[in-house]
Design a protein around this motif. Structure first.
Motif, PDB file in Angstrom:
ATOM      1  N   ARG A   1      11.766  50.811  23.518  1.00 52.80           N
ATOM      2  CA  ARG A   1      13.396  51.900  23.571  1.00 52.80           C
ATOM      3  C   ARG A   1      14.513  51.599  23.508  1.00 52.80           C
ATOM      4  NH1 ARG A   1      11.523  56.943  22.409  1.00 52.80           N
ATOM      5  NH2 ARG A   1      13.683  57.335  21.823  1.00 52.80           N
ATOM      6  N   HIS A   2      15.183  50.003  24.648  1.00 46.16           N
ATOM      7  CA  HIS A   2      16.351  50.102  25.377  1.00 46.16           C
ATOM      8  C   HIS A   2      16.055  48.561  25.025  1.00 46.16           C
ATOM      9  CE1 HIS A   2      16.825  53.927  26.446  1.00 46.16           C
ATOM     10  NE2 HIS A   2      15.407  53.955  26.788  1.00 46.16           N
ATOM     11  N   ILE A   3      16.676  47.864  24.850  1.00 47.92           N
ATOM     12  CA  ILE A   3      17.307  46.342  24.742  1.00 47.92           C
ATOM     13  C   ILE A   3      18.627  46.072  25.363  1.00 47.92           C
ATOM     14  CG2 ILE A   3      17.381  44.675  23.431  1.00 47.92           C
ATOM     15  CD1 ILE A   3      15.958  45.215  20.801  1.00 47.92           C
ATOM     16  N   ALA A   4      18.730  45.617  26.720  1.00 48.79           N
ATOM     17  CA  ALA A   4      19.719  45.124  27.338  1.00 48.79           C
ATOM     18  C   ALA A   4      20.020  43.678  27.702  1.00 48.79           C
ATOM     19  CB  ALA A   4      20.337  46.125  28.190  1.00 48.79           C
ATOM     20  N   PHE A   5      21.320  43.235  28.047  1.00 47.01           N
ATOM     21  CA  PHE A   5      21.177  41.512  28.177  1.00 47.01           C
ATOM     22  C   PHE A   5      22.800  41.707  29.024  1.00 47.01           C
ATOM     23  CE2 PHE A   5      22.331  43.037  24.461  1.00 47.01           C
ATOM     24  CZ  PHE A   5      23.002  42.156  24.045  1.00 47.01           C
ATOM     25  N   GLY A   6      22.948  40.265  30.301  1.00 50.03           N
ATOM     26  CA  GLY A   6      24.403  40.943  30.835  1.00 50.03           C
ATOM     27  C   GLY A   6      25.646  40.155  29.866  1.00 50.03           C
ATOM     28  N   HIS A   7      25.810  39.272  28.795  1.00 47.04           N
ATOM     29  CA  HIS A   7      26.559  39.671  28.159  1.00 47.04           C
ATOM     30  C   HIS A   7      26.221  38.837  26.768  1.00 47.04           C
ATOM     31  CE1 HIS A   7      25.973  35.883  30.848  1.00 47.04           C
ATOM     32  NE2 HIS A   7      26.430  35.191  29.221  1.00 47.04           N
TER      33      HIS A   7
ATOM     34  N   LEU B   1      35.357  31.578  37.895  1.00 46.70           N
ATOM     35  CA  LEU B   1      35.987  31.354  38.488  1.00 46.70           C
ATOM     36  C   LEU B   1      37.079  31.821  39.024  1.00 46.70           C
ATOM     37  CD1 LEU B   1      35.914  27.716  40.002  1.00 46.70           C
ATOM     38  CD2 LEU B   1      34.724  29.446  40.402  1.00 46.70           C
ATOM     39  N   ALA B   2      36.793  33.735  38.501  1.00 45.57           N
ATOM     40  CA  ALA B   2      38.166  34.451  38.992  1.00 45.57           C
ATOM     41  C   ALA B   2      38.674  34.436  39.927  1.00 45.57           C
ATOM     42  CB  ALA B   2      37.591  35.926  38.213  1.00 45.57           C
ATOM     43  N   PRO B   3      39.754  35.426  40.550  1.00 42.90           N
ATOM     44  CA  PRO B   3      39.242  35.154  42.467  1.00 42.90           C
ATOM     45  C   PRO B   3      38.665  36.407  42.726  1.00 42.90           C
ATOM     46  CG  PRO B   3      41.614  36.344  40.027  1.00 42.90           C
ATOM     47  CD  PRO B   3      40.336  35.321  39.380  1.00 42.90           C
TER      48      PRO B   3
ATOM     49  N   VAL C   1      20.499  48.842  21.221  1.00 44.93           N
ATOM     50  CA  VAL C   1      20.668  48.160  22.322  1.00 44.93           C
ATOM     51  C   VAL C   1      22.106  48.665  22.838  1.00 44.93           C
ATOM     52  CG1 VAL C   1      22.433  46.185  22.654  1.00 44.93           C
ATOM     53  CG2 VAL C   1      21.008  45.915  20.687  1.00 44.93           C
ATOM     54  N   ALA C   2      21.631  48.107  24.384  1.00 42.37           N
ATOM     55  CA  ALA C   2      22.496  49.264  25.320  1.00 42.37           C
ATOM     56  C   ALA C   2      23.544  48.408  26.494  1.00 42.37           C
ATOM     57  CB  ALA C   2      21.877  50.355  26.692  1.00 42.37           C
ATOM     58  N   HIS C   3      24.913  48.465  26.000  1.00 42.72           N
ATOM     59  CA  HIS C   3      25.615  46.899  26.676  1.00 42.72           C
ATOM     60  C   HIS C   3      27.072  48.332  27.441  1.00 42.72           C
ATOM     61  CE1 HIS C   3      27.915  43.467  27.848  1.00 42.72           C
ATOM     62  NE2 HIS C   3      26.239  42.827  28.192  1.00 42.72           N
ATOM     63  N   GLY C   4      27.524  47.883  28.457  1.00 44.85           N
ATOM     64  CA  GLY C   4      28.496  48.150  28.566  1.00 44.85           C
ATOM     65  C   GLY C   4      30.225  48.354  26.888  1.00 44.85           C
TER      66      GLY C   4
ATOM     67  N   TYR D   1      22.785  49.975  34.876  1.00 45.25           N
ATOM     68  CA  TYR D   1      24.459  49.527  34.857  1.00 45.25           C
ATOM     69  C   TYR D   1      25.747  49.183  35.047  1.00 45.25           C
ATOM     70  CZ  TYR D   1      27.759  46.901  31.779  1.00 45.25           C
ATOM     71  OH  TYR D   1      28.496  46.054  31.361  1.00 45.25           O
ATOM     72  N   ILE D   2      25.562  48.136  35.642  1.00 39.17           N
ATOM     73  CA  ILE D   2      26.887  48.225  36.488  1.00 39.17           C
ATOM     74  C   ILE D   2      27.533  46.339  36.000  1.00 39.17           C
ATOM     75  CG2 ILE D   2      27.516  46.966  38.444  1.00 39.17           C
ATOM     76  CD1 ILE D   2      24.675  47.842  40.076  1.00 39.17           C
ATOM     77  N   GLY D   3      28.962  46.553  35.690  1.00 38.39           N
ATOM     78  CA  GLY D   3      29.662  45.954  34.439  1.00 38.39           C
ATOM     79  C   GLY D   3      30.459  44.474  35.909  1.00 38.39           C
ATOM     80  N   THR D   4      30.077  43.542  35.766  1.00 35.36           N
ATOM     81  CA  THR D   4      30.962  42.313  36.252  1.00 35.36           C
ATOM     82  C   THR D   4      31.615  41.240  35.438  1.00 35.36           C
ATOM     83  OG1 THR D   4      28.407  41.264  35.696  1.00 35.36           O
ATOM     84  CG2 THR D   4      28.567  42.529  37.928  1.00 35.36           C
ATOM     85  N   PRO D   5      32.394  42.103  34.760  1.00 36.53           N
ATOM     86  CA  PRO D   5      33.557  40.775  34.468  1.00 36.53           C
ATOM     87  C   PRO D   5      33.832  39.830  34.906  1.00 36.53           C
ATOM     88  CG  PRO D   5      34.242  43.244  34.882  1.00 36.53           C
ATOM     89  CD  PRO D   5      33.206  43.020  35.303  1.00 36.53           C
ATOM     90  N   HIS D   6      33.924  38.755  34.233  1.00 37.99           N
ATOM     91  CA  HIS D   6      34.290  37.664  34.422  1.00 37.99           C
ATOM     92  C   HIS D   6      32.901  36.977  35.658  1.00 37.99           C
ATOM     93  CE1 HIS D   6      37.434  37.488  31.590  1.00 37.99           C
ATOM     94  NE2 HIS D   6      38.057  38.268  32.152  1.00 37.99           N
ATOM     95  N   THR D   7      32.244  37.680  35.449  1.00 40.54           N
ATOM     96  CA  THR D   7      31.022  37.135  36.979  1.00 40.54           C
ATOM     97  C   THR D   7      28.942  37.093  35.848  1.00 40.54           C
ATOM     98  OG1 THR D   7      32.904  37.853  38.537  1.00 40.54           O
ATOM     99  CG2 THR D   7      30.799  38.115  38.629  1.00 40.54           C
ATOM    100  N   PRO D   8      28.785  36.366  35.852  1.00 38.89           N
ATOM    101  CA  PRO D   8      29.956  34.653  36.532  1.00 38.89           C
ATOM    102  C   PRO D   8      30.768  34.391  35.271  1.00 38.89           C
ATOM    103  CG  PRO D   8      27.589  34.114  35.614  1.00 38.89           C
ATOM    104  CD  PRO D   8      27.784  36.144  36.116  1.00 38.89           C
TER     105      PRO D   8
END
Length: 245
Positions: A68-74, A192-194, A95-98, A133-140
């Motif tokens: 029923r749900h398809i998700a992924f990191g990026h 390698l974002a600050p 599909v579920a994403h940020g 769901y937890i957003g982690t922009p640019h990480t990694p």
């Protein structure tokens, strides 16, 4: 190649495909995670060309059309390359994403309209399973990056965090930080974002008991300590990069 399937926590299955030709001589694993419930969720779809292997493995646990749900990191081939293949055989899946991932890529690339997840939003799978769901922009890496946390089993679905080479066990209580540092030295795959260290430390506040790695063995133990150690290494890398001429 073959896709092996192992239950790494109650109702959470790891589908793992080892490819010896990548990063020789150690090789490299590609892992997807199936979370059972009344509305099952798959985290990572796998590469499109691996779809037949992954479909056969998943079929040993549930009928694929039950997804029923398809998700992924990026948005990246190994994270979501087979997205539309899964949608084609699971008629009720979404599909579920940020928001960033949906607006930048998925509204165009997904064969069905995706669901936008807000940071901290929970999907109720039923049977006690809840994924946040937890957003982690640019990480990694990736502007659209995010992770998911299954609250009942306290399993953090890490995406590319803790990436390592080799074909280890499905679940380990051993070191996952040292091999991740070595893989970063080899691939230089992170942004390698600050704020990278701070983002990873915020995940440690979840106190995960399982870390479900996309590339490498899943980890059972003090997930918070492992996340703090990984964050420390990325802080060190960022400081070193900042002072170079």
């Amino acid at each position: 190649m073959e896709t092996r399937i192992t239950e790494i926590a109650d109702g959470i299955f790891r589908l793992s495909t080892f490819v010896p030709e990548i990063a020789p001589p150690s090789g490299f694993t590609f892992n997807q995670f199936l979370i059972l419930g009344d509305e099952p969720l798959m985290f990572h779809t796998g590469l499109r060309r691996m779809f037949p292997l992954n479909r056969a493995a998943l079929s040993r646990v549930i009928a694929p059309e039950r997804l029923r749900h398809i998700a992924f990191g990026h948005y990246e081939a190994d994270e979501c390359g087979a997205m539309n293949e899964w949608l084609a055989i699971a008629p009720h899946a979404q599909v579920a994403h940020g928001q960033t991932g949906v607006y930048v890529s998925l509204n165009d690339m997904s064969d069905r309209a995706p669901r936008i997840l807000q940071d901290g939003e929970v999907i109720e799978l039923g049977g006690g399973k809840r994924v946040r769901y937890i957003g982690t922009p640019h990480t990694p890496h990736g502007w659209d990056a995010g992770v998911m946390f299954e609250e009942q089993t306290q399993t953090l679905l890490c995406g590319d965090l803790f990436t390592q080479v080799g074909d280890g066990p499905a679940l380990t209580e051993g070191d996952v930080v040292g091999p991740a540092i070595a893989a970063e030295d080899l691939f230089r795959y992170s942004a390698l974002a600050p704020n990278m260290g701070a983002t990873i430390r915020s995940l440690a506040s979840l106190a995960p008991r399982r870390l479900a790695l996309m590339h490498g063995p899943s980890f059972a133990g003090d997930g918070a300590a492992a996340l703090h150690a990984l964050a420390d290494d990325y802080d060190r890398r960022f400081r070193a990069a900042s002072v170079q001429p």
